[in-house]
Design an enzyme around this catalytic site. Structure first.
Site: not given
Length: 617
Positions: A262, A193
Site C-alpha cells: 500500500k 514518510k
C-alpha cells in the site's frame, strides 16, 4: 528543526495530559504499552475488540467509539491502516469530529496526533476541517522503526504541524520516539514518510536479492553483515533486516506485506503527480505485488525472500502448472486451541468413519509438505469446529498463524446464526481482515427419506434466517454445508436473500453412488444451479473405507461442472480431513483429469480465478 527529545522521567502526576489511542494494531499495541509504562493515563479504542486485551490488562481504559476517546482525552493519538481508515475514525459515525465545537476548552481533546501513513493532501484537508469544526489541532507524525522500537521508545517520527502544537506534543513524542524531526506545516510529515517508504520498500527488495544471490552462489550468507559492516554497503537494513531474512525469522512480524505494498503504491502515485519516474520503487512495488498476489497479504514483510525462493525452485521446470487456490482447508493446534470434536474423548458421528488420525496438530508446514507437487497460490481456511463459546478466537489465531507462516490467505469464520448473540459475533468477525464469509451448518436429516422442511435449526427456521439476514450488512458470503436432499431449502434461501453469495461445500455430499442416488443428486444440483448467487466447491468426494475413487469421482466432477458451469465451480481439497480417504496428490490429480479436456481459460477459472473472485483475494 531537528530534536531528539529530552529523556527525563514521566511527567509529574497531575500535569500529564490525558491520552487517547485509536488503532490498537501491531504498532498501536506496542506504542500504547510504552505509554502506559511511562505513566500516561490512556483511553483506547479499536475496531476489532479482541486486540485491546493486552493494553487493557496493562492499565488502559476502554472507550466505545472514537468520539468517546476524544471526549475523555486531552490529546488523541491515532495509528490506523490507511486514508479511508483515518477518515472513518475522524469523520465517520461516532468519530472524533463529533466531540463538537470548543474541544480543549470544555474537557474534550485539543490536539490529534496521527501516526498513520496516509495521503498528504487528505491530511491537510482533514486538519483544516477538524480545526474549523472543533478547534482541535492536528499533527501528522508518521513513524518508522517497527513494534520493537516502539516498545523501547526508539521510533523515528516525521512531523508536520504548527510549532506551538508540536511543543504541546513534545513530552508524548519524547516517550515514543528517539528521533523527532519537525519537517514543516501539516502534511509535511506524510510527504517525508513517502520518501522514507521509497527507501524502505526498495531496501527490503535489495536485502532479499542480496541474500538470494549469496545463497545461490554458495557463500556464507550469514556472515555478510559482519563482512560488509563499515563499508559503503552497510546500513540498518543490512544489520537488522537481512539477518531476519537469512534466518527466516518472520514472527513476530515487523509489518504486513499488504501494508508495505500500500505504501509503495502511494509513493508511485505521489511521484507520478510530480511528473517523476522512480524505476527502483516501481520494481519494489511489482515484487511486493507479486508476493501479495500469491496469497501473502498478511505475511511478514521480511518474508518477501520466499518469493525469490519460489522462483529459484521453479527455474528448472519444463512447463509451469496453473496456479491453484485451495478453496477449503483447515489448520488446528490442539495444544493451543480447543476443537471439541478433536479434543474431547468421545468421538462424534463422522461421514468417513474413524477419524482418530486427525487428532494431531495440522499446520502450514504439514500442508506445504502434502501439497509440495502443486503450485498453491493461496488457501481459504474454513472454520474447523472451534470452541463455539469463542469463535472469534479462532480467527485471531489464524491471523497470527498467517503472519508467521504465510498461510492461510483468507478465512471463512464461525458464527451460529440461530444464536441470540449472533449480531455481535458477526460484527466482530466482519472487521477481522482475513474474514470473507461465515459457515454454520444448518440442521440436516441423515437420509433423504427423513428430510422435512421447517425443522428448528434448519434453513427454514425463522431464528436461523434472522441471523442469515445480517450477512449482507457486513458484506459476508455464506459457506453452506448440507446434503443434496436439502438443496430445495438452499434454493429458497438464495432466492429470498439474493444479495448474499452462497458457496456450497463438498459438492453437496453425493455419498450414495448408486444409479438412483446420483440421479437424485444431479436433479437437486440442477435445481439449485438456477439461483445465480450460488457457487459450488468440488470437494469432499471420498467414500468411507476405500481409497479416493478416481474413476468414479472424475464422472461426478464433470457432472457438477456441467450443471453449474466452469464460472461457478471451484477446486477445494478439504485437507487434512480428506487425508482420511486420499493423498492430496490423488485428489488434485483426479480433479485435473476431470478438467483436462476443457480450455485453459476454464481450467484457470476452476483452479484459481473463481476462488479469487468469490473470496475476494
Amino acid at each position: 528543526m531537528t530534536a531528539a527529545a529530552e529523556r527525563g522521567g514521566p511527567p509529574p502526576a497531575g500535569t500529564r495530559p490525558r491520552l487517547g489511542f485509536i488503532g490498537i494494531g501491531l504498532m498501536g499495541t506496542a506504542m500504547s504499552l510504552r505509554l502506559l509504562e511511562r505513566g500516561w493515563p490512556l483511553t483506547v479504542w479499536n475496531r476489532e475488540r479482541p486486540a485491546l486485551d493486552p493494553v487493557l490488562a496493562a492499565g488502559a481504559s476502554e472507550a466505545g467509539c472514537p468520539r468517546e476517546v476524544a471526549e475523555r482525552s486531552d490529546i488523541v493519538l491515532m495509528c490506523v491502516l490507511d486514508t479511508p481508515a483515518v477518515e472513518a475514525c475522524v469523520w465517520g459515525e461516532q468519530g472524533v469530529a463529533e466531540v463538537g465545537a470548543g474541544a480543549g476548552a470544555g474537557g474534550g481533546a485539543r490536539l490529534l496526533i496521527d501516526f498513520s501513513t496516509i495521503d498528504a493532501g487528505a491530511t491537510r484537508d482533514f486538519a483544516a476541517r477538524l480545526r474549523a469544526r472543533t478547534g482541535m489541532g492536528w499533527i501528522d507524525a508518521p513513524i518508522s522503526g517497527g513494534p520493537s522500537a516502539a516498545r523501547q521508545g526508539a521510533l523515528t517520527a516525521m512531523v508536520g504541524g504548527e510549532a506551538a502544537e508540536l511543543a504541546a506534543a513534545a513530552a508524548v513524542l519524547a516517550d515514543l520516539a528517539g528521533n523527532v524531526t519537525h519537517m514543516g506545516p501539516v502534511g509535511a510529515g506524510q510527504v517525508t514518510k513517502v520518501v522514507n517508504q521509497a527507501i524502505v520498500g526498495s531496501g527490503f527488495i535489495a536485502m532479499a536479492e542480496a541474500l538470494h544471490l549469496a545463497e545461490a552462489a554458495g557463500i556464507d550468507a550469514a556472515a555478510l553483515p559482519a563482512c560488509l559492516g563499515g563499508g559503503l554497503a552497510d546500513s540498518v537494513l543490512l544489520q537488522r533486516i537481512y539477518p531476519l531474512m537469512q534466518r527466516r525469522a518472520f514472527d513476530p512480524p515487523l509489518g504486513y506485506a499488504r501494508q508495505l505494498l500500500k505504501d509503495l503504491k502511494a509513493v508511485k502515485g505521489f511521484a507520478h503527480g510530480l511528473g517523476l519516474s522512480l524505476p527502483g520503487v516501481e520494481n519494489a512495488a511489482e515484487r511486493f505485488g507479486a508476493y501479495v498476489g500469491q496469497g501473502n497479504a498478511m505475511a511478514d514483510i521480511v518474508s518477501i525472500i520466499r518469493l525469490y525462493e519460489q522462483e529459484r525452485q521453479a527455474g528448472g521446470a519444463a512447463a509451469e502448472p496453473l496456479p491453484v487456490i485451495d478453496a477449503h482447508q483447515h489448520f488446528w493446534d490442539l495444544g493451543e486451541n480447543h476443537h471439541p470434536w478433536l479434543c474431547d474423548a468421545e468421538p462424534i458421528p463422522f461421514r468417513y468413519g474413524d477419524y482418530g488420525a486427525l487428532r494431531r496438530n495440522y499446520l502450514p508446514a504439514d500442508y506445504r509438505a502434502d501439497t509440495a507437487r502443486h503450485r498453491i497460490a493461496g488457501t481459504v481456511h474454513v472454520e474447523a469446529e472451534f470452541d463455539p463459546a469463542n469463535p472469534v478466537a479462532e480467527t485471531a489465531w489464524l491471523e497470527r498463524l498467517a503472519a508467521r507462516e504465510g498461510l492461510p490467505t483468507v478465512c471463512v469464520a464461525q458464527a451460529r446464526l440461530d444464536d441470540p448473540e449472533v449480531a455481535a459475533v458477526l460484527a466482530a468477525q466482519a472487521v477481522r481482515p482475513m474474514v470473507r464469509g461465515i459457515r454454520h451448518k444448518p440442521r440436516a436429516a441423515a437420509r433423504p427419506e427423513e428430510a422435512r422442511r421447517g425443522a428448528p435449526g434448519s434453513m427454514d427456521d425463522p431464528a436461523w434466517r434472522r441471523g442469515y439476514a445480517l450477512l449482507s450488512k457486513h458484506g459476508l458470503s455464506f459457506d453452506l454445508q448440507t446434503p443434496w436432499w436439502h438443496l430445495d431449502a438452499a434454493h429458497d434461501l438464495a432466492r429470498d436473500f439474493p444479495e448474499t453469495q452462497i458457496i456450497v461445500n463438498h459438492t453437496a455430499l453425493p455419498a450414495d453412488r448408486s444409479v438412483e442416488g446420483l440421479r437424485a443428486w444431479r436433479a437437486a444440483l440442477a435445481g439449485l444451479a438456477r439461483a445465480p448467487n450460488v457457487a459450488l466447491k468440488i470437494s469432499g468426494l471420498g467414500l468411507p473405507g476405500q481409497p479416493w475413487p478416481a474413476a468414479a469421482n472424475v464422472a461426478v466432477i464433470r457432472d457438477a461442472i456441467t450443471l453449474f458451469g466452469a464460472d461457478r465451480c471451484l477446486f477445494a481439497s478439504n485437507y487434512p480431513v480428506d487425508s482420511l480417504v486420499g493423498s492430496f496428490d490423488a485428489i488434485m490429480d483426479g480433479f485435473l483429469q476431470a478438467i483436462a479436456d476443457r480450455p485453459e481459460a476454464e481450467r484457470r477459472q476452476l483452479l484459481h480465478d473463481n476462488a479469487a473472485r468469490l473470496y475476494r483475494f
